[in-house]
Design an enzyme around this catalytic site. Structure first.
Site, PDB file in Angstrom:
ATOM      1  N   VAL A 193       0.845  -1.199   0.000  1.00 46.11           N
ATOM      2  CA  VAL A 193       0.000   0.000   0.000  1.00 46.11           C
ATOM      3  C   VAL A 193       0.877   1.245   0.000  1.00 46.11           C
ATOM      4  O   VAL A 193       1.950   1.261   0.634  1.00 46.11           O
ATOM      5  CB  VAL A 193      -0.908   0.013   1.261  1.00 46.11           C
ATOM      6  CG1 VAL A 193      -1.752   1.278   1.317  1.00 46.11           C
ATOM      7  CG2 VAL A 193      -1.821  -1.213   1.268  1.00 46.11           C
ATOM      8  N   LYS A 194       0.427   2.245  -0.732  1.00 46.45           N
ATOM      9  CA  LYS A 194       1.115   3.546  -0.678  1.00 46.45           C
ATOM     10  C   LYS A 194       0.176   4.531  -0.001  1.00 46.45           C
ATOM     11  O   LYS A 194      -0.971   4.689  -0.418  1.00 46.45           O
ATOM     12  CB  LYS A 194       1.474   4.056  -2.067  1.00 46.45           C
ATOM     13  CG  LYS A 194       1.992   5.487  -2.028  1.00 46.45           C
ATOM     14  CD  LYS A 194       2.798   5.830  -3.214  1.00 46.45           C
ATOM     15  CE  LYS A 194       1.936   6.051  -4.427  1.00 46.45           C
ATOM     16  NZ  LYS A 194       2.728   6.647  -5.537  1.00 46.45           N
ATOM     17  N   THR A 195       0.684   5.205   1.025  1.00 44.15           N
ATOM     18  CA  THR A 195      -0.128   6.190   1.726  1.00 44.15           C
ATOM     19  C   THR A 195       0.756   7.372   2.084  1.00 44.15           C
ATOM     20  O   THR A 195       1.831   7.531   1.504  1.00 44.15           O
ATOM     21  CB  THR A 195      -0.797   5.549   2.963  1.00 44.15           C
ATOM     22  OG1 THR A 195      -1.812   6.436   3.452  1.00 44.15           O
ATOM     23  CG2 THR A 195       0.200   5.242   4.069  1.00 44.15           C
ATOM     24  N   ASP A 197       7.709   6.102  -2.147  1.00 48.08           N
ATOM     25  CA  ASP A 197       7.440   6.171  -3.582  1.00 48.08           C
ATOM     26  C   ASP A 197       7.256   7.655  -3.863  1.00 48.08           C
ATOM     27  O   ASP A 197       6.133   8.135  -3.975  1.00 48.08           O
ATOM     28  CB  ASP A 197       6.194   5.370  -3.960  1.00 48.08           C
ATOM     29  CG  ASP A 197       5.942   5.427  -5.464  1.00 48.08           C
ATOM     30  OD1 ASP A 197       4.814   5.085  -5.898  1.00 48.08           O
ATOM     31  OD2 ASP A 197       6.850   5.821  -6.207  1.00 48.08           O
TER      32      ASP A 197
END
Ligand code: 5RP
Length: 261
Positions: free
Chosen positions: A172-174, A220
């Protein structure tokens, strides 16, 4: 997780450190030629040696990155909106898994818009993408977009990350937030953080440091790299923090030395 899925994920999250420094250059899918990405090929080329993977669209991949490069690709496969459209949350799936496989990607990425009127469609898109990703051994990265009306706080970000993981996202990207360790604790899959809007270089390095310290497997980042005064210096400084556990001061000195060279 089958061999192929593990192998692809290990191209992104490096086994020797368990960490990753991904370079995000997918912004054009809704922003167009955003500052720093006017000519994507020129932006990307000098940064390739220092990124563990590239997050981009199929259009930029096909037109702006030589196929001979061996950098692992995380392909942006959601979209359908624009910065001048009605809503940035109204995304659908824009790339077939067949085309992703043709492009030999290491993972695919889709945004979810929890708490917006389009949450259901984006969460169902994630679920379908996970089904087809599992079928072909392609990891799925869920990007937790934060609608304007949402607070980027631990409650909201933990909710988004946990929902993404429950629906089957492989990572997951948060965003980083206060009490970020709680977001990590409550999410059973690896988390990377986006950098968000451009901030001062030292502050961006601080962000990467705190995120890694608090349990993210990496970053990222996009704008804080390619909109900085010295993108290569920033990316190399972020690498020092993420992969070599350097302190912010050390990393910032590296950034400055490369910038002043
Ligand atoms: C844009 C994206 C970007 O990949 C993500 O936001 C990371 O880039 P940045 O560090 O510039 O925020 O999903 O919608």
């Amino acid at each position: 997780m089958d061999w192929g899925m593990k192998n692809r994920l290990s191209r992104i999250i490096k086994p020797d450190t368990g960490r990753t420094v991904m370079l995000a250059v997918d912004h054009g899918y809704f922003l167009g030629a955003t500052s720093g990405l006017e000519e994507p090929g020129k932006t990307i080329k000098p940064l390739l040696p220092y990124a563990d993977s590239l997050m981009l669209t199929r259009g930029v991949l096909r037109t702006s990155l030589a196929a001979e490069n061996d950098i692992p690709i995380v392909l942006r496969v959601s979209g359908g909106t624009s910065i001048i459209g009605k809503s940035l949350s109204d995304e659908g799936i824009t790339v077939s898994m067949e085309d992703a496989l043709r492009l030999n990607v290491s993972a695919v990425a889709l945004s979810i818009f929890v708490g917006t009127e389009y949450e259901k469609q984006t969460l169902l898109s994630l679920s379908k993408l996970v089904d087809v990703g599992e079928k072909y051994g392609i990891p799925v990265l869920a990007v937790t977009a934060v609608g304007k009306e949402m607070n980027r706080d631990v409650r909201y970000l933990s909710l988004c990350c946990r929902i993404a993981a429950e629906l089957g996202a492989h990572f997951v990207k948060t965003y980083y937030c206060e009490n970020f360790t709680q977001v990590v604790k409550e999410c059973p899959v690896p988390i990377v953080i986006a950098g968000g809007k451009k901030i001062e270089e030292r502050a961006a390095l601080e962000l990467a440091f705190c995120a890694a310290r608090d349990g993210a497997v990496g970053v990222d980042m996009g704008r804080n790299i390619f909109q900085s005064d010295c993108p290569q210096g920033m990316l190399r400084a972020v690498r020092e923090i993420v992969h070599k556990k350097a302190k912010v001061e050390q990393a910032f000195e590296l950034y400055e030395s490369i910038k002043n060279r």
